[in-house]
Write a protein that holds these residues in place. Sequence first.
Motif, PDB file in Angstrom:
ATOM      1  N   ALA A 179       0.806  -1.225   0.000  1.00 39.14           N
ATOM      2  CA  ALA A 179       0.000   0.000   0.000  1.00 39.14           C
ATOM      3  C   ALA A 179       0.842   1.280   0.000  1.00 39.14           C
ATOM      4  CB  ALA A 179      -0.970  -0.013   1.177  1.00 39.14           C
ATOM      5  N   PRO A 180       1.841   1.421   0.896  1.00 37.71           N
ATOM      6  CA  PRO A 180       2.645   2.658   0.857  1.00 37.71           C
ATOM      7  C   PRO A 180       3.402   2.847  -0.453  1.00 37.71           C
ATOM      8  CG  PRO A 180       2.981   1.472   2.918  1.00 37.71           C
ATOM      9  CD  PRO A 180       2.232   0.553   2.020  1.00 37.71           C
ATOM     10  N   ALA A 181       3.880   1.741  -1.039  1.00 36.95           N
ATOM     11  CA  ALA A 181       4.599   1.853  -2.306  1.00 36.95           C
ATOM     12  C   ALA A 181       3.688   2.395  -3.396  1.00 36.95           C
ATOM     13  CB  ALA A 181       5.159   0.483  -2.708  1.00 36.95           C
ATOM     14  N   VAL A 182       2.415   1.943  -3.417  1.00 36.01           N
ATOM     15  CA  VAL A 182       1.460   2.419  -4.421  1.00 36.01           C
ATOM     16  C   VAL A 182       1.113   3.878  -4.181  1.00 36.01           C
ATOM     17  CG1 VAL A 182      -0.885   2.148  -5.321  1.00 36.01           C
ATOM     18  CG2 VAL A 182       0.489   0.124  -4.796  1.00 36.01           C
ATOM     19  N   SER A 183       0.786   4.223  -2.942  1.00 36.50           N
ATOM     20  CA  SER A 183       0.332   5.591  -2.660  1.00 36.50           C
ATOM     21  C   SER A 183       1.429   6.626  -2.880  1.00 36.50           C
ATOM     22  CB  SER A 183      -0.197   5.681  -1.223  1.00 36.50           C
ATOM     23  OG  SER A 183       0.831   5.446  -0.279  1.00 36.50           O
ATOM     24  N   ILE A 184       2.658   6.301  -2.478  1.00 35.74           N
ATOM     25  CA  ILE A 184       3.759   7.258  -2.622  1.00 35.74           C
ATOM     26  C   ILE A 184       4.021   7.561  -4.089  1.00 35.74           C
ATOM     27  CG2 ILE A 184       6.263   7.526  -2.339  1.00 35.74           C
ATOM     28  CD1 ILE A 184       5.961   6.021   0.339  1.00 35.74           C
ATOM     29  N   ASN A 185       3.950   6.531  -4.931  1.00 40.56           N
ATOM     30  CA  ASN A 185       4.194   6.735  -6.360  1.00 40.56           C
ATOM     31  C   ASN A 185       3.002   7.379  -7.060  1.00 40.56           C
ATOM     32  OD1 ASN A 185       6.913   5.452  -7.081  1.00 40.56           O
ATOM     33  ND2 ASN A 185       5.971   3.838  -5.868  1.00 40.56           N
ATOM     34  N   LEU A 186       1.787   7.061  -6.595  1.00 35.58           N
ATOM     35  CA  LEU A 186       0.595   7.523  -7.300  1.00 35.58           C
ATOM     36  C   LEU A 186       0.266   8.986  -7.030  1.00 35.58           C
ATOM     37  CD1 LEU A 186      -1.478   6.402  -9.269  1.00 35.58           C
ATOM     38  CD2 LEU A 186      -2.919   5.791  -7.331  1.00 35.58           C
ATOM     39  N   TYR A 187       0.449   9.438  -5.788  1.00 39.27           N
ATOM     40  CA  TYR A 187       0.041  10.810  -5.483  1.00 39.27           C
ATOM     41  C   TYR A 187       0.900  11.825  -6.228  1.00 39.27           C
ATOM     42  CZ  TYR A 187       3.547  12.962  -2.372  1.00 39.27           C
ATOM     43  OH  TYR A 187       4.670  13.575  -1.859  1.00 39.27           O
ATOM     44  N   HIS A 188       2.129  11.465  -6.589  1.00 35.01           N
ATOM     45  CA  HIS A 188       2.967  12.355  -7.386  1.00 35.01           C
ATOM     46  C   HIS A 188       2.362  12.591  -8.773  1.00 35.01           C
ATOM     47  CE1 HIS A 188       6.329  12.781  -4.651  1.00 35.01           C
ATOM     48  NE2 HIS A 188       6.407  11.471  -4.495  1.00 35.01           N
ATOM     49  N   VAL A 189       1.569  11.620  -9.241  1.00 34.66           N
ATOM     50  CA  VAL A 189       0.996  11.699 -10.590  1.00 34.66           C
ATOM     51  C   VAL A 189      -0.375  12.350 -10.581  1.00 34.66           C
ATOM     52  CG1 VAL A 189       0.283  10.346 -12.610  1.00 34.66           C
ATOM     53  CG2 VAL A 189       2.266   9.616 -11.255  1.00 34.66           C
ATOM     54  N   ILE A 190      -1.249  11.955  -9.632  1.00 37.23           N
ATOM     55  CA  ILE A 190      -2.640  12.431  -9.675  1.00 37.23           C
ATOM     56  C   ILE A 190      -3.007  13.319  -8.495  1.00 37.23           C
ATOM     57  CG2 ILE A 190      -3.387  10.434 -11.027  1.00 37.23           C
ATOM     58  CD1 ILE A 190      -4.502   9.188  -8.506  1.00 37.23           C
ATOM     59  N   GLY A 191      -2.104  13.553  -7.562  1.00 32.77           N
ATOM     60  CA  GLY A 191      -2.379  14.436  -6.436  1.00 32.77           C
ATOM     61  C   GLY A 191      -2.974  13.698  -5.248  1.00 32.77           C
ATOM     62  N   TYR A 192      -2.990  14.381  -4.099  1.00 30.25           N
ATOM     63  CA  TYR A 192      -3.443  13.763  -2.856  1.00 30.25           C
ATOM     64  C   TYR A 192      -4.895  13.294  -2.908  1.00 30.25           C
ATOM     65  CZ  TYR A 192       0.731  15.308  -0.259  1.00 30.25           C
ATOM     66  OH  TYR A 192       2.009  15.477   0.206  1.00 30.25           O
ATOM     67  N   ARG A 193      -5.797  14.186  -3.274  1.00 29.47           N
ATOM     68  CA  ARG A 193      -7.228  13.868  -3.181  1.00 29.47           C
ATOM     69  C   ARG A 193      -7.601  12.669  -4.046  1.00 29.47           C
ATOM     70  NH1 ARG A 193     -10.158  17.848  -0.422  1.00 29.47           N
ATOM     71  NH2 ARG A 193      -9.085  19.867  -0.251  1.00 29.47           N
ATOM     72  N   HIS A 194      -7.175  12.677  -5.295  1.00 29.48           N
ATOM     73  CA  HIS A 194      -7.524  11.577  -6.189  1.00 29.48           C
ATOM     74  C   HIS A 194      -6.858  10.276  -5.758  1.00 29.48           C
ATOM     75  CE1 HIS A 194      -8.627  15.009  -8.817  1.00 29.48           C
ATOM     76  NE2 HIS A 194      -9.573  14.173  -9.212  1.00 29.48           N
ATOM     77  N   ALA A 195      -5.648  10.363  -5.235  1.00 33.12           N
ATOM     78  CA  ALA A 195      -4.954   9.154  -4.789  1.00 33.12           C
ATOM     79  C   ALA A 195      -5.663   8.530  -3.597  1.00 33.12           C
ATOM     80  CB  ALA A 195      -3.508   9.486  -4.437  1.00 33.12           C
ATOM     81  N   ILE A 196      -6.198   9.360  -2.698  1.00 35.02           N
ATOM     82  CA  ILE A 196      -6.840   8.846  -1.479  1.00 35.02           C
ATOM     83  C   ILE A 196      -8.162   8.146  -1.790  1.00 35.02           C
ATOM     84  CG2 ILE A 196      -7.897   9.573   0.713  1.00 35.02           C
ATOM     85  CD1 ILE A 196      -5.685  11.676   0.943  1.00 35.02           C
ATOM     86  N   ILE A 197      -8.764   8.428  -2.939  1.00 35.65           N
ATOM     87  CA  ILE A 197     -10.008   7.753  -3.331  1.00 35.65           C
ATOM     88  C   ILE A 197      -9.818   6.235  -3.360  1.00 35.65           C
ATOM     89  CG2 ILE A 197     -11.618   7.394  -5.255  1.00 35.65           C
ATOM     90  CD1 ILE A 197     -11.358  10.384  -5.867  1.00 35.65           C
ATOM     91  N   ILE A 198      -8.638   5.789  -3.748  1.00 42.75           N
ATOM     92  CA  ILE A 198      -8.354   4.350  -3.795  1.00 42.75           C
ATOM     93  C   ILE A 198      -8.446   3.747  -2.390  1.00 42.75           C
ATOM     94  CG2 ILE A 198      -6.539   2.641  -4.244  1.00 42.75           C
ATOM     95  CD1 ILE A 198      -5.659   4.411  -6.576  1.00 42.75           C
ATOM     96  N   SER A 199      -7.962   4.479  -1.395  1.00 45.72           N
ATOM     97  CA  SER A 199      -8.056   4.022  -0.016  1.00 45.72           C
ATOM     98  C   SER A 199      -9.511   3.912   0.426  1.00 45.72           C
ATOM     99  CB  SER A 199      -7.301   4.981   0.907  1.00 45.72           C
ATOM    100  OG  SER A 199      -7.465   4.621   2.261  1.00 45.72           O
ATOM    101  N   ALA A 200     -10.342   4.902   0.033  1.00 47.09           N
ATOM    102  CA  ALA A 200     -11.763   4.871   0.385  1.00 47.09           C
ATOM    103  C   ALA A 200     -12.460   3.669  -0.256  1.00 47.09           C
ATOM    104  CB  ALA A 200     -12.435   6.175  -0.050  1.00 47.09           C
ATOM    105  N   ALA A 201     -12.121   3.382  -1.513  1.00 49.00           N
ATOM    106  CA  ALA A 201     -12.721   2.234  -2.208  1.00 49.00           C
ATOM    107  C   ALA A 201     -12.327   0.928  -1.526  1.00 49.00           C
ATOM    108  CB  ALA A 201     -12.278   2.226  -3.670  1.00 49.00           C
ATOM    109  N   SER A 202     -11.089   0.834  -1.065  1.00 47.60           N
ATOM    110  CA  SER A 202     -10.620  -0.366  -0.378  1.00 47.60           C
ATOM    111  C   SER A 202     -11.364  -0.561   0.941  1.00 47.60           C
ATOM    112  CB  SER A 202      -9.108  -0.274  -0.131  1.00 47.60           C
ATOM    113  OG  SER A 202      -8.615  -1.463   0.417  1.00 47.60           O
ATOM    114  N   ALA A 203     -11.622   0.535   1.665  1.00 50.76           N
ATOM    115  CA  ALA A 203     -12.381   0.449   2.922  1.00 50.76           C
ATOM    116  C   ALA A 203     -13.826   0.003   2.666  1.00 50.76           C
ATOM    117  CB  ALA A 203     -12.359   1.798   3.636  1.00 50.76           C
TER     118      ALA A 203
END
Length: 391
Positions: free
Chosen positions: A150-174
């Motif tokens: 999870a941290p490896a995905v989030s750290i790499n992804l937020y650089h591309v799409i930003g914090y808010r859009h990256a966190i949506i993936i966490s919400a979907a997982s919950a």
Amino acid sequence: MAKRESIYTKDVILVMIASFCFMFSNMYCNPLINGYAQKLGASSTFAGVIAGMMSLVAMFLRPIAGNMTDRFSKYRLASIGGLLSFIGVSGYVLAPNSGLLMLFRLINGTGYVLCTVCMTTWLASLVPLSHVGEAMGLYGIMNALAMAFAPAVSINLYHVIGYRHAIIISAASALLVAIIVQFVSDRSVPKNKPRSNRYGHIKIIQKNALPVAAMTALFAIPYFATQADIVTYVEQRHLTIAVGAYFMIYAAVLLVIRLCLRTKFDTVRFGKWLIASLIANIFYLIMLSIMQTNWEMALAAAGMAMGYGIIYSVCQSTALMLAPQGEQGLASSTFFLGIDIGMTLGPILGGLIDEYLPLKAFYPVMLIIVPVIFIIYLADRKELNSAVSRH
């Protein structure tokens, strides 16, 4: 010989998948929350408070979650925990300022506490008592993979799409957690209500699990200090190594070890696991101290997997085996209280060492946990070693 009964039932698999999604959701946000809070206007200090709020909330709510798990359906608590996590993480996406981010962090923390306690106990109730150790080993694999991936995905992804859009993936997982548990047939409704203590109050800890929780906290301190500070540690030492691969190596080695040893968790006594884990802990702390290349880093990650990664599952299953049948939820919450303490003290200790001692002392100082753990073990060795014979 009779054919060995498999523990891989539909319900066990579904609970494990739900556990992976739940842990993925929480570990995904951890590396992002500090920077996101500052982006929303929080000071560095307040951002740190927001980031640490999960473990702080957990320490206070663990006993309540443990008692609820022993009294109510695990299905119901997991559903509520998944929904609370979904609401909390969705709130991260929508929060306009750091104050509301703090509020949603509290909601997410409540869901985190419910899920960690009730899912562990739920899984243990779905397998025969003689296979609880194996089940906890597999449960630990799912958690370890989520904590590394999870941290490896989030750290790499937020650089591309930003914090808010990256966190949506966490919400979907919950949200997936709350959906998946609907398909588990055994809702794990307690048949016998646990007895309250003589004063009529709920119990705060499960006393048989207390030594296990204390050792778990001590083992967790260098683990979480490393999780929080290894990137800064490498930068300060001016090392040219692929530090981003550290926890991926840890997860890969842990996966192999746990699959190879999965049936041993129910037959090997606690003391043997402890000695092996202490030796592995000494090894990986020394390797991190002398680390110069990727080879030493990989050896340190492998040592951490053989040390903390193995003893995590051993302590978790031992806590459940030592507890009476009606207090397994409380035993689970007591175990996780140890994790919460280690998660809190690890980064704090790392910060103090970094500020007041030379950098080269960062990991050698943490070797102090080794004799302390061994003393706790000696004081309770008979009880701890008897856990595997209580099937």
